[in-house]
Design a protein around this motif. Structure first.
Motif, PDB file in Angstrom:
ATOM      1  N   TRP A   1       1.112  -0.933   0.010  1.00  0.00           N
ATOM      2  CA  TRP A   1       0.184  -0.238   0.122  1.00  0.00           C
ATOM      3  C   TRP A   1       0.816   1.496   0.008  1.00  0.00           C
ATOM      4  CZ3 TRP A   1      -3.504   2.805  -1.517  1.00  0.00           C
ATOM      5  CH2 TRP A   1      -3.836   3.769  -1.156  1.00  0.00           C
ATOM      6  N   ASN A   2       1.920   1.311   0.766  1.00  0.00           N
ATOM      7  CA  ASN A   2       2.977   2.450   0.491  1.00  0.00           C
ATOM      8  C   ASN A   2       3.367   2.672  -0.601  1.00  0.00           C
ATOM      9  OD1 ASN A   2       2.309   3.297   3.228  1.00  0.00           O
ATOM     10  ND2 ASN A   2       4.436   1.902   4.154  1.00  0.00           N
ATOM     11  N   ASN A   3       3.884   1.561  -1.597  1.00  0.00           N
ATOM     12  CA  ASN A   3       4.522   1.623  -2.633  1.00  0.00           C
ATOM     13  C   ASN A   3       2.971   2.473  -3.246  1.00  0.00           C
ATOM     14  OD1 ASN A   3       5.991   1.123  -5.015  1.00  0.00           O
ATOM     15  ND2 ASN A   3       4.825  -0.141  -5.172  1.00  0.00           N
TER      16      ASN A   3
ATOM     17  N   ASN B   1       2.735   5.907  -2.479  1.00  0.00           N
ATOM     18  CA  ASN B   1       3.473   7.179  -3.267  1.00  0.00           C
ATOM     19  C   ASN B   1       3.876   7.128  -4.554  1.00  0.00           C
ATOM     20  OD1 ASN B   1       4.266   7.903  -0.324  1.00  0.00           O
ATOM     21  ND2 ASN B   1       5.650   6.137  -0.229  1.00  0.00           N
ATOM     22  N   ASN B   2       3.082   6.386  -5.151  1.00  0.00           N
ATOM     23  CA  ASN B   2       3.756   6.031  -6.643  1.00  0.00           C
ATOM     24  C   ASN B   2       2.368   5.856  -7.969  1.00  0.00           C
ATOM     25  OD1 ASN B   2       6.870   5.933  -6.184  1.00  0.00           O
ATOM     26  ND2 ASN B   2       6.503   3.142  -6.065  1.00  0.00           N
ATOM     27  N   ARG B   3       1.551   6.100  -7.102  1.00  0.00           N
ATOM     28  CA  ARG B   3       0.492   6.359  -8.143  1.00  0.00           C
ATOM     29  C   ARG B   3      -0.002   7.567  -8.588  1.00  0.00           C
ATOM     30  NH1 ARG B   3      -2.588   0.214  -7.572  1.00  0.00           N
ATOM     31  NH2 ARG B   3      -0.521  -0.901  -7.395  1.00  0.00           N
ATOM     32  N   LYS B   4       1.021   8.316  -8.828  1.00  0.00           N
ATOM     33  CA  LYS B   4       0.387   9.326  -9.386  1.00  0.00           C
ATOM     34  C   LYS B   4      -0.607  10.180 -10.090  1.00  0.00           C
ATOM     35  CE  LYS B   4       4.511  10.781  -7.063  1.00  0.00           C
ATOM     36  NZ  LYS B   4       4.326  10.914  -5.891  1.00  0.00           N
ATOM     37  N   LYS B   5      -0.805   9.451 -10.794  1.00  0.00           N
ATOM     38  CA  LYS B   5      -2.029   9.217 -11.644  1.00  0.00           C
ATOM     39  C   LYS B   5      -3.272   8.983 -11.537  1.00  0.00           C
ATOM     40  CE  LYS B   5       0.044  10.902 -15.243  1.00  0.00           C
ATOM     41  NZ  LYS B   5       1.052  10.253 -16.363  1.00  0.00           N
ATOM     42  N   MET B   6      -3.259   8.560  -9.823  1.00  0.00           N
ATOM     43  CA  MET B   6      -4.872   8.446 -10.136  1.00  0.00           C
ATOM     44  C   MET B   6      -5.888   9.686  -8.394  1.00  0.00           C
ATOM     45  SD  MET B   6      -5.225   4.726  -8.757  1.00  0.00           S
ATOM     46  CE  MET B   6      -5.137   3.431 -10.091  1.00  0.00           C
ATOM     47  N   THR B   7      -6.599   9.854  -8.558  1.00  0.00           N
ATOM     48  CA  THR B   7      -7.089  10.437  -7.590  1.00  0.00           C
ATOM     49  C   THR B   7      -6.901   9.851  -6.226  1.00  0.00           C
ATOM     50  OG1 THR B   7      -9.322   9.699  -8.048  1.00  0.00           O
ATOM     51  CG2 THR B   7      -8.757  10.808  -9.356  1.00  0.00           C
ATOM     52  N   ILE B   8      -7.824  11.183  -5.287  1.00  0.00           N
ATOM     53  CA  ILE B   8      -7.764  10.381  -3.562  1.00  0.00           C
ATOM     54  C   ILE B   8      -8.811   8.980  -3.447  1.00  0.00           C
ATOM     55  CG2 ILE B   8      -8.641  11.454  -1.913  1.00  0.00           C
ATOM     56  CD1 ILE B   8      -6.637  14.009  -2.471  1.00  0.00           C
ATOM     57  N   LYS B   9      -9.961   9.233  -4.407  1.00  0.00           N
ATOM     58  CA  LYS B   9     -11.539   9.164  -4.153  1.00  0.00           C
ATOM     59  C   LYS B   9     -10.794   7.570  -5.106  1.00  0.00           C
ATOM     60  CE  LYS B   9     -16.121   8.639  -4.284  1.00  0.00           C
ATOM     61  NZ  LYS B   9     -15.924   7.069  -4.191  1.00  0.00           N
ATOM     62  N   GLU B  10     -10.001   7.466  -5.861  1.00  0.00           N
ATOM     63  CA  GLU B  10      -9.422   5.665  -7.007  1.00  0.00           C
ATOM     64  C   GLU B  10      -8.686   5.198  -5.862  1.00  0.00           C
ATOM     65  OE1 GLU B  10      -9.835   7.148 -11.289  1.00  0.00           O
ATOM     66  OE2 GLU B  10      -8.228   7.598 -10.291  1.00  0.00           O
ATOM     67  N   LEU B  11      -7.694   5.875  -5.363  1.00  0.00           N
ATOM     68  CA  LEU B  11      -6.834   5.482  -4.016  1.00  0.00           C
ATOM     69  C   LEU B  11      -7.235   4.558  -3.019  1.00  0.00           C
ATOM     70  CD1 LEU B  11      -3.660   7.968  -4.232  1.00  0.00           C
ATOM     71  CD2 LEU B  11      -2.600   5.512  -4.690  1.00  0.00           C
ATOM     72  N   GLU B  12      -8.455   5.641  -2.399  1.00  0.00           N
ATOM     73  CA  GLU B  12      -8.630   4.972  -1.507  1.00  0.00           C
ATOM     74  C   GLU B  12     -10.186   3.874  -1.894  1.00  0.00           C
ATOM     75  OE1 GLU B  12     -10.117   4.261   2.064  1.00  0.00           O
ATOM     76  OE2 GLU B  12      -8.395   6.213   1.858  1.00  0.00           O
ATOM     77  N   ASN B  13     -10.497   3.861  -2.831  1.00  0.00           N
ATOM     78  CA  ASN B  13     -11.033   2.519  -3.093  1.00  0.00           C
ATOM     79  C   ASN B  13     -10.359   1.022  -3.540  1.00  0.00           C
ATOM     80  OD1 ASN B  13     -13.880   3.615  -3.594  1.00  0.00           O
ATOM     81  ND2 ASN B  13     -13.730   4.149  -6.257  1.00  0.00           N
TER      82      ASN B  13
END
Ligand SMILES: C[S@@+](CC[C@H](N)C(=O)[O-])C[C@H]1O[C@@H](n2cnc3c(N)ncnc32)[C@H](O)[C@@H]1O
Length: 244
Positions: free
Chosen positions: A180-182, A185-197
């Motif tokens: 998850w930490n990776n 930190n690295n999925r810069k093109k994702m929105t906060i909502k997408e990261l949360e999902n």
């Protein structure tokens, strides 16, 4: 937990997996930005298939094929007789159909649970592949899947798995935290909502194994020792091939 309770939990979990992958755009971002090293992994698969089958057409069963976008590219210019993809997500399968629209080989796309389908399938294949889908199963189902795949492979067949892989000394929580930490930190093109999902999906239902555990399941079911064909720089993922 009994197997019945486990199956009930598994059904709830399958709904979650289906729900997550029905929003295919999140996973599409993962593929497009190569966050899970699909590019490197599929380059190795392309080379392996060419070398292993030496221009002889082969059949391939793809467990959890998603939209088949990567494998459809990988199979271009390789002689293949039949591709059978299985997935829970109807929307992903609709996209897969388009990816193979101009292919000259037989295409079968099945909507359903690959665990159930491989338990019943009578056809044999030359390649069975599971790309980032095996870690969704509990250990006893992984074991049975290895048994069924072994039975469903032709002589000279191969079982190819690329997946999340724990280090030998790592437990699930430690791995997921590292994974998850990776992502965070690295999925810069994702929105906060997408990261949360994505976070919810990972912590609720990802069950990665070590190479040793997968290899034990493989040898117990009659496969030869694993060939580890790819590891990412952080040792979070891997591509493994088992021959008969
Ligand atoms: C992470 S995606 C991988 C897609 C593709 N194989 C790849 O390499 O990118 C996992 C896919 O497996 C599917 N999946 C997970 N568990 C499944 C099951 N039990 N039966 C069928 N499909 C399943 C999901 O719907 C999703 O499309």
């Amino acid at each position: 937990m009994s197997k019945i309770e486990d199956l009930e939990t598994q059904n709830i979990y399958l709904q979650e997996v289906k729900g997550f992958f029905d929003q295919w755009n999140i996973y599409q971002k993962v593929i497009q930005n190569n966050y899970m090293f699909h590019k490197e992994i599929h380059q190795v698969i392309h080379k392996l298939l060419l070398e292993h089958f030496q221009q002889e057409p082969f059949s391939l069963l793809d467990l959890g094929c998603g939209d088949s976008s990567l494998i459809a590219e990988t199979l271009k210019y390789i002689p293949i007789s039949c591709y059978h993809g299985i997935d829970l997500s109807e929307s992903a399968l609709e996209d897969a159909k388009k990816k193979f629209a101009s292919s000259s080989f037989d295409i079968v796309l099945s909507h359903g649970d690959f665990f159930e389908i491989t338990n019943q399938i009578k056809t044999k294949f030359d390649v069975i592949m599971s790309g980032y889908s095996l870690h969704h199963l509990p250990l006893w189902q992984k074991d049975l899947l290895f048994t069924n795949c072994r039975k469903s492979l032709n002589k000279n067949g191969i079982f190819l798995v690329y997946d999340l892989i724990k280090k030998d000394d790592e437990n699930r929580d430690e791995y997921l935290e590292r994974y998850w930490n990776n992502c965070k930190n690295n999925r810069k093109k994702m929105t906060i909502k997408e990261l949360e999902n994505s976070r919810k999906h990972i912590f609720e239902g990802d069950f990665p194994e070590t190479i040793e555990t997968l290899n034990n399941l493989a040898s117990k079911n009659g496969f030869k020792q694993a060939n580890i064909l790819y590891r990412d720089p952080l040792l979070l993922l891997g591509l493994i091939c088992w021959e008969m």
